[in-house]
Design a protein around this motif. Structure first.
Motif, mmCIF file in Angstrom:
data_model
loop_
_atom_site.group_PDB
_atom_site.id
_atom_site.type_symbol
_atom_site.label_atom_id
_atom_site.label_comp_id
_atom_site.label_asym_id
_atom_site.label_seq_id
_atom_site.Cartn_x
_atom_site.Cartn_y
_atom_site.Cartn_z
ATOM 1 N N ASP A 129 0.619 -1.357 -0.241
ATOM 2 C CA ASP A 129 0.060 0.135 -0.126
ATOM 3 C C ASP A 129 0.965 1.058 -0.037
ATOM 4 N N ARG A 165 -6.779 7.986 7.412
ATOM 5 C CA ARG A 165 -6.576 6.266 7.181
ATOM 6 C C ARG A 165 -8.303 6.163 7.650
ATOM 7 N N ASN A 168 -10.333 6.771 4.250
ATOM 8 C CA ASN A 168 -10.050 5.557 3.020
ATOM 9 C C ASN A 168 -9.307 4.614 3.670
ATOM 10 N N ASN A 170 -7.564 1.913 2.232
ATOM 11 C CA ASN A 170 -7.597 1.188 1.635
ATOM 12 C C ASN A 170 -6.806 2.221 0.525
ATOM 13 N N LYS A 172 -3.290 3.833 -0.994
ATOM 14 C CA LYS A 172 -2.455 3.623 -1.006
ATOM 15 C C LYS A 172 -2.222 5.103 -0.405
#
Length: 198
Positions: A129, A165, A168, A170, A172
């Protein structure tokens, strides 16, 4: 002559006030829940100290792609990061061969002390990620070994990181190396920018 001096003093005072307002933008009021936002956090390359950050707002977009616009420094070069979907700037700075460039956008960053901290740090994302913003780093002797853990540890205790975090999880995490001095560049002048998307 006295009038001109008075106007000059007043103009400088107004400029200092507007700059002070910009420098002290309340990082504690970061609100990733509203609008299309990107959080830019600066971390010193050598010491891994958190040096400040900025929340940027953009037009609405469904995806997030960072596109670098790199001008290799023959003597003077530059690096600009664009939010491809909105064609807006995320970062802009000069690069000087055997000299020192400077960041021009954002014009200022909020000081580290203006960021609210939390007791327990946010867990580090998986290596898959974490994405490097690649812009032709071969000609600046990019440090090939990067201690992701140290970079993340310097920002993991920020409430803003926790909020981004959580909204969102997921997304990157983008790592961008800004090296304003190249050639006989000094890595002590280089910085990581951690870029988070809400």
């Amino acid at each position: 002559m006295k009038k001109r001096s008075l106007f000059l003093v007043l103009g400088l005072a107004m400029l200092a006030t507007s700059c002070a307002d910009d420098d002290s933008s309340p990082a504690n009021n970061i609100d990733p829940a509203n609008g299309n936002k990107v959080l830019l956090l600066k971390v010193d390359l050598v010491t891994n100290n958190f040096e400040g950050g900025k929340e940027l707002s953009f037009e609405e977009a469904d995806t997030f792609t960072i596109t670098p616009e790199y001008v290799s420094p023959g003597d003077f070069g530059s690096i600009k990061l664009k939010y491809e979907e909105t064609d807006e700037t995320i970062f802009d700075g000069t690069i000087v061969w055997d000299g020192l460039g400077e960041m021009s956008y954002p014009a200022t960053l909020s000081a580290p002390t203006s960021f609210e901290v939390i007791e327990n740090g946010v867990p580090m994302p998986a290596d898959s990620d974490i994405v490097f913003v690649d812009y032709g780093l071969g000609d600046i002797n990019f440090p090939l070994t990067t201690n992701h853990e140290s970079v993340w540890a310097s920002i993991s205790h920020l409430q803003a990181v926790k909020d981004y975090r959580a909204i969102n999880p997921n997304a990157k995490v983008h790592l961008f190396l800004y090296a304003p001095s190249v050639g006989v560049g000094d890595p002590a002048e280089w910085d990581w920018f951690v870029i988070l998307k809400n």
